[in-house]
Design a protein around this motif. Structure first.
Motif, PDB file in Angstrom:
ATOM      1  N   THR A  16       0.910  -1.188  -0.039  1.00  0.00           N
ATOM      2  CA  THR A  16       0.096  -0.018  -0.055  1.00  0.00           C
ATOM      3  C   THR A  16       0.919   1.358  -0.074  1.00  0.00           C
ATOM      4  OG1 THR A  16      -2.021  -1.178   1.181  1.00  0.00           O
ATOM      5  CG2 THR A  16      -1.770   1.336   1.223  1.00  0.00           C
ATOM      6  N   GLU A  17       1.886   1.393   0.886  1.00  0.00           N
ATOM      7  CA  GLU A  17       2.825   2.332   1.006  1.00  0.00           C
ATOM      8  C   GLU A  17       3.438   2.806  -0.409  1.00  0.00           C
ATOM      9  OE1 GLU A  17       6.097   4.534   3.771  1.00  0.00           O
ATOM     10  OE2 GLU A  17       5.834   2.449   3.929  1.00  0.00           O
ATOM     11  N   ASP A  18       3.907   1.589  -0.779  1.00  0.00           N
ATOM     12  CA  ASP A  18       4.737   1.728  -2.220  1.00  0.00           C
ATOM     13  C   ASP A  18       3.823   2.233  -3.301  1.00  0.00           C
ATOM     14  OD1 ASP A  18       6.953   0.497  -1.133  1.00  0.00           O
ATOM     15  OD2 ASP A  18       6.406  -1.625  -2.165  1.00  0.00           O
ATOM     16  N   ARG A  19       2.580   1.656  -3.429  1.00  0.00           N
ATOM     17  CA  ARG A  19       1.471   2.116  -4.109  1.00  0.00           C
ATOM     18  C   ARG A  19       1.341   3.499  -3.925  1.00  0.00           C
ATOM     19  NH1 ARG A  19      -0.066   1.693  -9.174  1.00  0.00           N
ATOM     20  NH2 ARG A  19      -2.385   1.578  -9.668  1.00  0.00           N
ATOM     21  N   ILE A  20       1.024   4.123  -2.919  1.00  0.00           N
ATOM     22  CA  ILE A  20       0.627   5.581  -2.625  1.00  0.00           C
ATOM     23  C   ILE A  20       1.794   6.340  -3.184  1.00  0.00           C
ATOM     24  CG2 ILE A  20       0.501   7.096  -0.727  1.00  0.00           C
ATOM     25  CD1 ILE A  20      -1.530   5.012   0.673  1.00  0.00           C
ATOM     26  N   TRP A  21       3.021   6.111  -2.702  1.00  0.00           N
ATOM     27  CA  TRP A  21       4.192   6.958  -3.067  1.00  0.00           C
ATOM     28  C   TRP A  21       4.317   6.922  -4.508  1.00  0.00           C
ATOM     29  CZ3 TRP A  21       6.379  10.270  -0.423  1.00  0.00           C
ATOM     30  CH2 TRP A  21       6.634  10.274   1.085  1.00  0.00           C
ATOM     31  N   LYS A  22       4.317   5.716  -5.352  1.00  0.00           N
ATOM     32  CA  LYS A  22       4.237   5.662  -6.667  1.00  0.00           C
ATOM     33  C   LYS A  22       3.234   6.405  -7.637  1.00  0.00           C
ATOM     34  CE  LYS A  22       4.604   2.621 -10.718  1.00  0.00           C
ATOM     35  NZ  LYS A  22       4.339   3.556 -11.726  1.00  0.00           N
ATOM     36  N   LEU A  23       1.939   6.277  -7.070  1.00  0.00           N
ATOM     37  CA  LEU A  23       0.839   7.172  -7.693  1.00  0.00           C
ATOM     38  C   LEU A  23       1.045   8.652  -7.589  1.00  0.00           C
ATOM     39  CD1 LEU A  23      -1.995   4.817  -6.966  1.00  0.00           C
ATOM     40  CD2 LEU A  23      -1.296   5.253  -9.403  1.00  0.00           C
ATOM     41  N   ALA A  47       3.252  18.683  -7.506  1.00  0.00           N
ATOM     42  CA  ALA A  47       4.033  17.851  -6.307  1.00  0.00           C
ATOM     43  C   ALA A  47       5.284  17.450  -6.860  1.00  0.00           C
ATOM     44  CB  ALA A  47       3.374  16.878  -5.617  1.00  0.00           C
ATOM     45  N   HIS A  48       6.527  17.822  -5.961  1.00  0.00           N
ATOM     46  CA  HIS A  48       7.928  17.006  -6.091  1.00  0.00           C
ATOM     47  C   HIS A  48       7.905  15.817  -5.055  1.00  0.00           C
ATOM     48  CE1 HIS A  48      12.038  16.508  -7.036  1.00  0.00           C
ATOM     49  NE2 HIS A  48      12.077  16.309  -6.089  1.00  0.00           N
ATOM     50  N   VAL A  49       7.679  14.721  -5.491  1.00  0.00           N
ATOM     51  CA  VAL A  49       7.642  13.527  -4.560  1.00  0.00           C
ATOM     52  C   VAL A  49       8.982  13.172  -4.192  1.00  0.00           C
ATOM     53  CG1 VAL A  49       6.575  11.252  -4.102  1.00  0.00           C
ATOM     54  CG2 VAL A  49       5.274  13.035  -5.196  1.00  0.00           C
ATOM     55  N   ASP A  50       9.476  13.175  -2.983  1.00  0.00           N
ATOM     56  CA  ASP A  50      10.627  12.510  -2.581  1.00  0.00           C
ATOM     57  C   ASP A  50      10.498  11.538  -1.517  1.00  0.00           C
ATOM     58  OD1 ASP A  50      13.237  12.091  -1.704  1.00  0.00           O
ATOM     59  OD2 ASP A  50      14.129  13.880  -2.019  1.00  0.00           O
ATOM     60  N   ARG A  51      10.079  10.084  -1.871  1.00  0.00           N
ATOM     61  CA  ARG A  51       9.909   9.376  -0.650  1.00  0.00           C
ATOM     62  C   ARG A  51      11.279   9.104   0.290  1.00  0.00           C
ATOM     63  NH1 ARG A  51       7.940   2.863  -1.670  1.00  0.00           N
ATOM     64  NH2 ARG A  51       7.915   2.769   0.675  1.00  0.00           N
ATOM     65  N   ASP A  52      12.393   9.325  -0.304  1.00  0.00           N
ATOM     66  CA  ASP A  52      13.498   9.104   0.524  1.00  0.00           C
ATOM     67  C   ASP A  52      13.722   9.882   1.784  1.00  0.00           C
ATOM     68  OD1 ASP A  52      14.502   7.104  -1.218  1.00  0.00           O
ATOM     69  OD2 ASP A  52      15.572   8.487  -2.484  1.00  0.00           O
ATOM     70  N   THR A 128       6.617  22.424   1.944  1.00  0.00           N
ATOM     71  CA  THR A 128       7.022  20.998   2.479  1.00  0.00           C
ATOM     72  C   THR A 128       5.909  20.214   3.287  1.00  0.00           C
ATOM     73  OG1 THR A 128       9.322  21.546   2.516  1.00  0.00           O
ATOM     74  CG2 THR A 128       8.883  19.426   3.457  1.00  0.00           C
ATOM     75  N   VAL A 129       5.526  19.132   2.680  1.00  0.00           N
ATOM     76  CA  VAL A 129       4.455  18.214   3.436  1.00  0.00           C
ATOM     77  C   VAL A 129       5.037  17.051   3.850  1.00  0.00           C
ATOM     78  CG1 VAL A 129       2.160  17.161   3.286  1.00  0.00           C
ATOM     79  CG2 VAL A 129       2.374  19.226   2.113  1.00  0.00           C
ATOM     80  N   THR A 130       4.900  16.936   5.298  1.00  0.00           N
ATOM     81  CA  THR A 130       5.429  15.512   5.816  1.00  0.00           C
ATOM     82  C   THR A 130       4.055  14.695   6.150  1.00  0.00           C
ATOM     83  OG1 THR A 130       7.096  16.569   6.951  1.00  0.00           O
ATOM     84  CG2 THR A 130       6.646  14.421   7.694  1.00  0.00           C
ATOM     85  N   PRO A 131       4.119  13.588   5.104  1.00  0.00           N
ATOM     86  CA  PRO A 131       2.888  12.934   5.312  1.00  0.00           C
ATOM     87  C   PRO A 131       2.642  12.114   6.458  1.00  0.00           C
ATOM     88  CG  PRO A 131       4.180  12.182   3.132  1.00  0.00           C
ATOM     89  CD  PRO A 131       5.180  12.986   4.136  1.00  0.00           C
TER      90      PRO A 131
END
Length: 169
Positions: A16-23, A47-52, A128-131
């Motif tokens: 679920t987490e992988d899919r949320i970050w990917k989408l 959005a600039h998404v930075d999972r790291d 910056t949004v911290t999920p």
């Protein structure tokens, strides 16, 4: 025609987490919703998404009601929609405005040129949004499986596990 049980459609918390970050990364444009104290306001942002580093970054202008709202009420939500694939993601978390010029320059894109000449424009601010929470309504077709999760804070802080269907990661 095959029938899947709801259980078969459930993703593990990690999936679920992988899919949320990917989408979120693939869709990029989201509706960011803030709270004024009396009503919600939504606006489209890239959005600039930075999972790291467990963050969503947005370039915003220094002027605008959203900045005052975020300073008073930092909890925001970001809704990503891929209508064609019937994929819907909401990421909620804490927003913070800054004047981090290095990060602004790093994520400045052609898309941002619609609003500012270049990354050196002094009116640009970094949001910056911290999920803290994620929700996923995943296609295909109309058989949309819904999944929720709680993101563990980057600090490793404890998260309330009160609600069924939400998972600490």
């Amino acid at each position: 025609m095959s029938h899947h049980t709801e259980q078969a459609d459930q993703l593990s918390p990690a999936e679920t987490e992988d899919r949320i970050w990917k989408l979120a990364n693939d869709i990029r444009i989201c509706m960011l919703t803030t709270w004024s104290g009396s009503e919600q306001h939504s606006r489209p942002l890239s959005a600039h998404v930075d999972r790291d580093v467990h963050a969503l970054y947005f370039l915003v202008d220094e002027s605008g009601h959203k900045n005052e709202e975020i300073e008073k009420y930092p909890e925001v939500s970001c809704a990503f929609v891929d209508k064609g694939a019937n994929d819907y993601v909401v990421i909620a978390g804490e927003a913070k405005l800054s004047n981090d010029r290095a990060k602004i320059a790093e994520i400045f894109s052609n898309f941002a040129k619609a609003w500012w000449d270049d990354e050196n424009d002094p009116a640009i601010r970094l949001l910056t949004v911290t999920p803290s929470r994620g929700e996923l309504w995943d296609g295909p077709g109309s058989a949309v499986a819904k999944a929720k999760l709680l993101f563990a804070a980057a600090t490793g802080g404890d998260i309330d596990m009160g609600e069924t269907g939400k998972t600490r990661l």
